[in-house]
Design a protein around this motif. Structure first.
Motif, PDB file in Angstrom:
ATOM      1  N   UNK A 287     -56.004  72.734 -25.179  1.00  0.00           N
ATOM      2  CA  UNK A 287     -56.057  71.835 -24.043  1.00  0.00           C
ATOM      3  C   UNK A 287     -54.851  72.119 -23.146  1.00  0.00           C
ATOM      4  N   UNK A 288     -54.410  71.136 -22.376  1.00  0.00           N
ATOM      5  CA  UNK A 288     -53.272  71.317 -21.483  1.00  0.00           C
ATOM      6  C   UNK A 288     -52.215  70.250 -21.732  1.00  0.00           C
ATOM      7  N   UNK A 289     -52.026  69.924 -22.988  1.00  0.00           N
ATOM      8  CA  UNK A 289     -51.089  68.883 -23.384  1.00  0.00           C
ATOM      9  C   UNK A 289     -49.657  69.393 -23.337  1.00  0.00           C
ATOM     10  N   UNK A 290     -48.762  68.597 -22.777  1.00  0.00           N
ATOM     11  CA  UNK A 290     -47.333  68.907 -22.818  1.00  0.00           C
ATOM     12  C   UNK A 290     -46.614  68.045 -23.842  1.00  0.00           C
ATOM     13  N   UNK A 291     -47.159  66.874 -24.107  1.00  0.00           N
ATOM     14  CA  UNK A 291     -46.624  65.999 -25.150  1.00  0.00           C
ATOM     15  C   UNK A 291     -47.791  65.317 -25.860  1.00  0.00           C
ATOM     16  N   UNK A 308     -52.274  76.083 -29.091  1.00  0.00           N
ATOM     17  CA  UNK A 308     -52.619  76.554 -27.737  1.00  0.00           C
ATOM     18  C   UNK A 308     -52.637  75.420 -26.718  1.00  0.00           C
ATOM     19  N   UNK A 309     -51.541  74.689 -26.685  1.00  0.00           N
ATOM     20  CA  UNK A 309     -51.292  73.741 -25.619  1.00  0.00           C
ATOM     21  C   UNK A 309     -50.002  74.159 -24.922  1.00  0.00           C
ATOM     22  N   UNK A 310     -49.293  73.209 -24.338  1.00  0.00           N
ATOM     23  CA  UNK A 310     -48.014  73.494 -23.689  1.00  0.00           C
ATOM     24  C   UNK A 310     -46.959  72.514 -24.175  1.00  0.00           C
ATOM     25  N   UNK A 311     -46.995  72.244 -25.465  1.00  0.00           N
ATOM     26  CA  UNK A 311     -46.115  71.237 -26.045  1.00  0.00           C
ATOM     27  C   UNK A 311     -44.662  71.670 -26.000  1.00  0.00           C
ATOM     28  N   UNK A 312     -43.803  70.790 -25.505  1.00  0.00           N
ATOM     29  CA  UNK A 312     -42.365  71.029 -25.512  1.00  0.00           C
ATOM     30  C   UNK A 312     -41.674  70.213 -26.599  1.00  0.00           C
ATOM     31  N   UNK A 326     -50.869  71.622 -40.648  1.00  0.00           N
ATOM     32  CA  UNK A 326     -50.296  71.404 -39.320  1.00  0.00           C
ATOM     33  C   UNK A 326     -50.294  72.726 -38.565  1.00  0.00           C
ATOM     34  N   UNK A 327     -51.006  72.768 -37.442  1.00  0.00           N
ATOM     35  CA  UNK A 327     -51.085  73.974 -36.619  1.00  0.00           C
ATOM     36  C   UNK A 327     -50.455  73.682 -35.267  1.00  0.00           C
ATOM     37  N   UNK A 328     -49.291  74.288 -35.026  1.00  0.00           N
ATOM     38  CA  UNK A 328     -48.551  74.128 -33.768  1.00  0.00           C
ATOM     39  C   UNK A 328     -48.402  75.455 -33.043  1.00  0.00           C
ATOM     40  N   UNK A 329     -49.219  76.421 -33.405  1.00  0.00           N
ATOM     41  CA  UNK A 329     -49.098  77.756 -32.831  1.00  0.00           C
ATOM     42  C   UNK A 329     -49.326  77.794 -31.330  1.00  0.00           C
ATOM     43  N   UNK A 330     -48.693  78.745 -30.682  1.00  0.00           N
ATOM     44  CA  UNK A 330     -48.880  79.018 -29.256  1.00  0.00           C
ATOM     45  C   UNK A 330     -48.524  77.808 -28.387  1.00  0.00           C
ATOM     46  N   UNK A 331     -47.285  77.328 -28.570  1.00  0.00           N
ATOM     47  CA  UNK A 331     -46.749  76.243 -27.760  1.00  0.00           C
ATOM     48  C   UNK A 331     -45.345  76.607 -27.294  1.00  0.00           C
ATOM     49  N   UNK A 332     -44.553  75.614 -26.839  1.00  0.00           N
ATOM     50  CA  UNK A 332     -43.269  75.910 -26.195  1.00  0.00           C
ATOM     51  C   UNK A 332     -42.110  75.063 -26.724  1.00  0.00           C
ATOM     52  N   UNK A 333     -42.270  74.398 -27.860  1.00  0.00           N
ATOM     53  CA  UNK A 333     -41.215  73.511 -28.340  1.00  0.00           C
ATOM     54  C   UNK A 333     -40.063  74.317 -28.955  1.00  0.00           C
TER      55      UNK A 333
END
Length: 493
Positions: A287-291, A308-312, A326-333
């Motif tokens: 999706x396009x989630x940042x948080x 595959x979101x934009x989580x910081x 827990x899958x947090x792959x391909x994000x920005x945190x």
């Protein structure tokens, strides 16, 4: 095998069926004439087959079925007409009052009328995928009280017109739901033409337990489209790529599995876990989630997929003691908090360029697999990684023998020919009890023992019980390994 029970003449070069072709097979239960070159089914093609239960005619060239071709098939429960040349729903179906499974996929049907399927009051499964549908009558699927599974996918020519085709289809399906009683346990709907889901349609079915809407060109969902469905346990709204708003789930308190992946959702309501406190699996990948707000109120959560979101930042999971995946792959945190991850089994943080430092092994005492952003993240885990890959576990079968009252073929995802491709072992498995088994078809299914109602729960329970609560795993799988990256670098790749 008793020839009076099953006749398999599929895969030959039969070009036609003469009138009264099977004069002495009064006890025939299963007839397979698929894979031939039959072009038409004449009147009274099966006049003496009063005990026939399953008729398989897929992969022929059938373009015409006489309206009275099935007149004497009073016991027929399963009819397969896939991959033929039919350009309409056969009117001969009106004679099959006991039909429970119908598949006419891969034909040339452009329009689904009303008044034909309604003669099949016991119809539980209907497959229409792969037809060049242009229109559907508003009452095409109305008044089918036992319909559990409808597949209308790959209808690429079905478009919205002035009469709003997708809306008609949804209203038609709503009339199916309106006929349900509180014992209905699930509904699998695969229709790839819906752009808008209205309020007040799904609410007709208070017993709705499972809803799957995959690959629809959804642009909008009414805020209350999925609200106030008190028995809904599983909702899959996958590949709705134009969907931007998270739907309201007020009153849908029993939800356990929620999948809203590959959409364009920008935010998740902070009240999600208060509204749906029993969530066990939450899939919001791509999706396009940042948080994402904290999920502490989802204390039963076992699977969380935010890939595959934009989580910081990473949501707080401190109270999620049952979290296993827990899958947090391909994000920005940039950092990974470890509170609440003590019982985690599988963790993915790959393709997070900002995650420079990774927690030490003592933060994950039960971890089994890790897919990390950098090779050096695996360094601390090297002592736990076996020199040789662990042997693959042997496959264990769980065999369940339901009673006659529990046997419900409508809950199987495959057709009968997928389960028994050549139908050679049918009588060996069921013998003379086949008629009794089919008489119970469509009754409400009760899961034997404590077998969970959904497959996800079953494997999660198996996984939970397979690992001792007092013992950490002896080995860990971690990728990418430093040695592997070095080898790639040395080859110039």
């Amino acid at each position: 095998m008793d020839s009076d029970f099953l006749l398999n003449i599929g895969g030959n070069s039969i070009a036609s069926i003469p009138v009264d072709a099977f004069p002495k097979l009064h006890n025939l239960v299963i007839l397979n004439i698929g894979g031939n070159s039959i072009a038409s089914i004449p009147v009274d093609a099966f006049p003496k087959l009063h005990n026939l239960v399953i008729l398989l005619m897929k992969r022929n060239s059938i373009s015409d079925i006489d309206e009275d071709a099935f007149t004497n098939l009073t016991a027929l429960r399963v009819l397969e007409l896939d991959d033929n040349h039919l350009d309409e729903i056969p009117k001969a179906l009106t004679k099959l009052t006991n039909l429970q499974e119908l598949s006419v996929s891969g034909n040339r049907i452009k329009y689904i009328p009303d008044g034909i399927l309604q003669h099949c009051k016991g119809l539980g499964l209907l497959e229409l995928k792969g037809n060049p549908l242009v229109a559907v009558h508003p009452n095409a699927f109305a008044f089918l009280p036992k319909l559990r599974k409808l597949i209308l996918s790959e209808a690429r020519d079905l478009r919205e017109t002035e009469s709003n085709t997708s809306r008609m289809v949804f209203f038609s399906i709503a009339k199916v739901w309106a006929c349900w009683n509180s014992k209905a346990i699930h509904w699998l709907l695969s229709i790839q033409i819906i752009k808008y889901i209205q309020d007040g349609i799904l609410q007709h079915c208070k017993g709705l337990g499972l809803l799957e809407l995959k690959g629809n060109p959804l642009v909008a969902v009414h805020p209350n489209a999925f609200a106030f469905l008190p028995k809904l346990r599983k909702l899959i709204l996958s590949e709705a790529r134009d969907l931007r708003e998270f739907p309201s789930l007020n009153g849908t308190t029993a939800l356990e599995v929620l999948r809203l992946d590959r959409a364009s959702i920008y935010s998740v309501p902070s009240s999600l876990c208060s509204t749906c406190p029993h969530l066990k699996s939450l899939d919001l990948k791509s999706n396009k989630l940042t948080t994402v707000p904290d999920v502490n109120n989802c204390s039963d959560l076992r699977v969380l997929d935010l890939k595959s979101n934009k989580l910081t930042t990473v949501p707080d999971v401190n109270n999620c003691s049952d979290l296993r995946v827990l899958n947090l792959g391909n994000n920005l945190f940039p950092t990974l908090p470890t509170r609440g991850l003590e019982r985690l089994l599988h963790l993915k943080t790959f393709n997070n360029p900002n995650l420079r430092e990774f927690p030490e092994p003592e933060n994950f005492p039960r971890i089994q697999t890790l897919a990390l952003s950098y090779a050096y993240h695996c360094c601390s885990y090297l002592p736990l990684i076996p020199a040789e890959p662990p042997p693959k576990p042997s496959l264990h079968d769980s065999i369940i023998f339901p009673t006659e009252n529990e046997f419900d073929m409508s809950l199987w995802n495959s057709s009968l020919t997928d389960i028994w491709p050549q139908l050679q072992n049918f009588s060996k498995k069921f013998g003379t009890q086949i008629n009794t088994l089919w008489d119970t078809f469509g009754s409400d299914f009760t899961y034997p023992g404590n077998l969970p109602a959904y497959v996800e729960e079953y494997f999660e329970e198996q996984e939970k019980s397979a690992i001792s609560e007092n013992m950490a795993p002896k080995t860990v799988q971690c990728v990418p390994l430093p040695g592997e990256i070095s080898k790639i670098g040395n080859t110039g790749k």
